[in-house]
Write a protein that holds these residues in place. Sequence first.
Motif, PDB file in Angstrom:
ATOM      1  N   GLU A   1      55.672  28.013  50.764  1.00 60.03           N
ATOM      2  CA  GLU A   1      56.250  28.414  49.478  1.00 60.03           C
ATOM      3  C   GLU A   1      55.181  28.471  48.388  1.00 60.03           C
ATOM      4  N   THR A   2      54.153  27.645  48.506  1.00 64.43           N
ATOM      5  CA  THR A   2      53.067  27.671  47.524  1.00 64.43           C
ATOM      6  C   THR A   2      52.286  28.969  47.634  1.00 64.43           C
ATOM      7  N   ARG A   3      51.946  29.357  48.840  1.00 65.93           N
ATOM      8  CA  ARG A   3      51.213  30.614  49.020  1.00 65.93           C
ATOM      9  C   ARG A   3      52.042  31.803  48.533  1.00 65.93           C
ATOM     10  N   ALA A   4      53.321  31.812  48.839  1.00 71.91           N
ATOM     11  CA  ALA A   4      54.181  32.918  48.419  1.00 71.91           C
ATOM     12  C   ALA A   4      54.323  32.957  46.901  1.00 71.91           C
ATOM     13  N   ALA A   5      54.506  31.793  46.275  1.00 72.05           N
ATOM     14  CA  ALA A   5      54.669  31.743  44.824  1.00 72.05           C
ATOM     15  C   ALA A   5      53.416  32.195  44.100  1.00 72.05           C
ATOM     16  N   LEU A   6      52.268  31.799  44.595  1.00 74.50           N
ATOM     17  CA  LEU A   6      51.020  32.186  43.938  1.00 74.50           C
ATOM     18  C   LEU A   6      50.699  33.662  44.158  1.00 74.50           C
ATOM     19  N   LYS A   7      51.075  34.180  45.313  1.00 72.06           N
ATOM     20  CA  LYS A   7      50.894  35.607  45.556  1.00 72.06           C
ATOM     21  C   LYS A   7      51.696  36.429  44.555  1.00 72.06           C
ATOM     22  N   GLU A   8      52.933  36.021  44.321  1.00 72.19           N
ATOM     23  CA  GLU A   8      53.788  36.720  43.370  1.00 72.19           C
ATOM     24  C   GLU A   8      53.290  36.525  41.938  1.00 72.19           C
ATOM     25  N   ALA A   9      52.803  35.319  41.615  1.00 76.14           N
ATOM     26  CA  ALA A   9      52.296  35.053  40.267  1.00 76.14           C
ATOM     27  C   ALA A   9      51.072  35.913  39.971  1.00 76.14           C
ATOM     28  N   ARG A  10      50.203  36.052  40.950  1.00 69.88           N
ATOM     29  CA  ARG A  10      49.030  36.919  40.756  1.00 69.88           C
ATOM     30  C   ARG A  10      49.475  38.367  40.537  1.00 69.88           C
ATOM     31  N   ARG A  11      50.439  38.820  41.315  1.00 72.12           N
ATOM     32  CA  ARG A  11      50.924  40.195  41.155  1.00 72.12           C
ATOM     33  C   ARG A  11      51.490  40.409  39.753  1.00 72.12           C
ATOM     34  N   ALA A  12      52.212  39.411  39.247  1.00 78.76           N
ATOM     35  CA  ALA A  12      52.799  39.536  37.914  1.00 78.76           C
ATOM     36  C   ALA A  12      51.718  39.659  36.848  1.00 78.76           C
ATOM     37  N   VAL A  13      50.668  38.877  36.971  1.00 77.54           N
ATOM     38  CA  VAL A  13      49.562  38.956  36.006  1.00 77.54           C
ATOM     39  C   VAL A  13      48.870  40.304  36.108  1.00 77.54           C
TER      40      VAL A  13
ATOM     41  N   ARG B   1      49.957  43.102  36.826  1.00 76.89           N
ATOM     42  CA  ARG B   1      50.695  44.243  36.295  1.00 76.89           C
ATOM     43  C   ARG B   1      50.245  44.586  34.878  1.00 76.89           C
ATOM     44  N   THR B   2      49.659  43.599  34.207  1.00 75.84           N
ATOM     45  CA  THR B   2      49.248  43.800  32.809  1.00 75.84           C
ATOM     46  C   THR B   2      47.744  43.750  32.618  1.00 75.84           C
ATOM     47  N   LYS B   3      46.999  43.297  33.625  1.00 73.47           N
ATOM     48  CA  LYS B   3      45.533  43.253  33.530  1.00 73.47           C
ATOM     49  C   LYS B   3      44.934  43.486  34.908  1.00 73.47           C
ATOM     50  N   GLU B   4      43.650  43.778  34.918  1.00 72.99           N
ATOM     51  CA  GLU B   4      43.018  44.214  36.164  1.00 72.99           C
ATOM     52  C   GLU B   4      42.967  43.108  37.212  1.00 72.99           C
ATOM     53  N   THR B   5      42.613  41.879  36.794  1.00 71.67           N
ATOM     54  CA  THR B   5      42.488  40.777  37.736  1.00 71.67           C
ATOM     55  C   THR B   5      43.227  39.545  37.217  1.00 71.67           C
ATOM     56  N   SER B   6      43.486  38.613  38.113  1.00 71.21           N
ATOM     57  CA  SER B   6      44.107  37.350  37.741  1.00 71.21           C
ATOM     58  C   SER B   6      43.167  36.206  38.125  1.00 71.21           C
ATOM     59  N   THR B   7      43.249  35.120  37.372  1.00 69.87           N
ATOM     60  CA  THR B   7      42.414  33.954  37.630  1.00 69.87           C
ATOM     61  C   THR B   7      43.296  32.736  37.824  1.00 69.87           C
ATOM     62  N   VAL B   8      43.109  32.065  38.965  1.00 69.23           N
ATOM     63  CA  VAL B   8      43.869  30.849  39.271  1.00 69.23           C
ATOM     64  C   VAL B   8      42.949  29.649  39.146  1.00 69.23           C
ATOM     65  N   GLY B   9      43.408  28.645  38.413  1.00 68.39           N
ATOM     66  CA  GLY B   9      42.688  27.384  38.307  1.00 68.39           C
ATOM     67  C   GLY B   9      43.462  26.279  38.993  1.00 68.39           C
ATOM     68  N   ILE B  10      42.744  25.381  39.675  1.00 69.71           N
ATOM     69  CA  ILE B  10      43.378  24.254  40.356  1.00 69.71           C
ATOM     70  C   ILE B  10      42.871  22.953  39.757  1.00 69.71           C
ATOM     71  N   VAL B  11      43.777  21.998  39.591  1.00 69.01           N
ATOM     72  CA  VAL B  11      43.426  20.647  39.150  1.00 69.01           C
ATOM     73  C   VAL B  11      43.940  19.690  40.226  1.00 69.01           C
ATOM     74  N   PRO B  12      43.087  19.296  41.181  1.00 66.28           N
ATOM     75  CA  PRO B  12      43.532  18.374  42.230  1.00 66.28           C
ATOM     76  C   PRO B  12      43.637  16.945  41.689  1.00 66.28           C
ATOM     77  N   THR B  13      44.736  16.260  41.985  1.00 67.82           N
ATOM     78  CA  THR B  13      44.913  14.878  41.540  1.00 67.82           C
ATOM     79  C   THR B  13      45.628  14.093  42.635  1.00 67.82           C
ATOM     80  N   MET B  14      45.616  12.770  42.472  1.00 62.32           N
ATOM     81  CA  MET B  14      46.438  11.919  43.316  1.00 62.32           C
ATOM     82  C   MET B  14      47.622  11.371  42.522  1.00 62.32           C
TER      83      MET B  14
END
Length: 298
Positions: free
Chosen positions: A9-21, A23-36
């Motif tokens: 579900e994470t891969r699917a959600a991020l794929k869709e989120a990138r597509r949404a971005v 639609r309005t700009k050429e590329t999308s940028t994903v940032g990750i903050v790993p925590t415990m």
Amino acid sequence: MRTLHTINETRAALKEARRAVERTKETSTVGIVPTMGYLHEGHMSLIRRAKSECDIVVVTVFVNPLQFGPNEDFDKYPRDERRDRKLAEEAGADFMFMPSVNEMYPAPTKTKVIVANITDVLCGASRPGHFDGVATVVTKLFHIVQPDRAYFGMKDAQQVAVIEQFAFDLNAPVRIVRCETMREPDGLAMSSRNVYLNDEEREQATVLIRTLRRIDDWIREEGMTIERLAGRIREHIETAPLARIDYAEIRTYPGLEPVVSMEQWDGSQPILVALAVKFGKTRLIDNRIFFPEGEGRA
């Protein structure tokens, strides 16, 4: 903010989120903050920075069993999922990935990411296998989220060095972003483990930042050597009666080689003063990096 619990579900959600971005700009940028988890202001500062630089921010909360030794505090490690979700959303996260241990390790893992040399010193000297666990789980998170940027606080400078090393060696398509250590008003570095300190231990633990701040004066003393400086650092920490030093070392950064002469302080490589000290049953780490003149801090 959307909370996700499985890899699919994470891969699917991020794929869709990138597509949404896109639609309005050429590329999308994903940032990750790993925590415990058990988020505090230090984590929130990472999330806010990621939000300012990325279109999509993913906070991961996973207490990783691979980086805990047999006598360490995996079961007692503080957890508060509801609070974590609230704080992450307030800081601007778009997604929170909170997998179970079974989701991340559905079977005993036969593959580990091992970084040599720089994992054998400092925390790695007394916690064998710890950084193998860190490198392995961060590699898995990078594969799951496929971020463009990853944000890590410099409180654990050795951990950042390890992550930078494997990202470089394995050509990981992600930029590792170093972020400044966040501190409490009394100077104590923010950490999920601070909740274990009683009032007296908490008060004495501020000797760590007071020691790090004194180094500027000590290195300017005439005739100062690395050996004398290391001794001065230990002596100052030991003015706190409850302090039990695990290590107090002076090394290059990010190579973590021993510093052998004061002349190296004026060289081209940053110098790390790294501390690990126990107060009661709580082991705290802190550090300070001395950069060559003109070099950026993060």
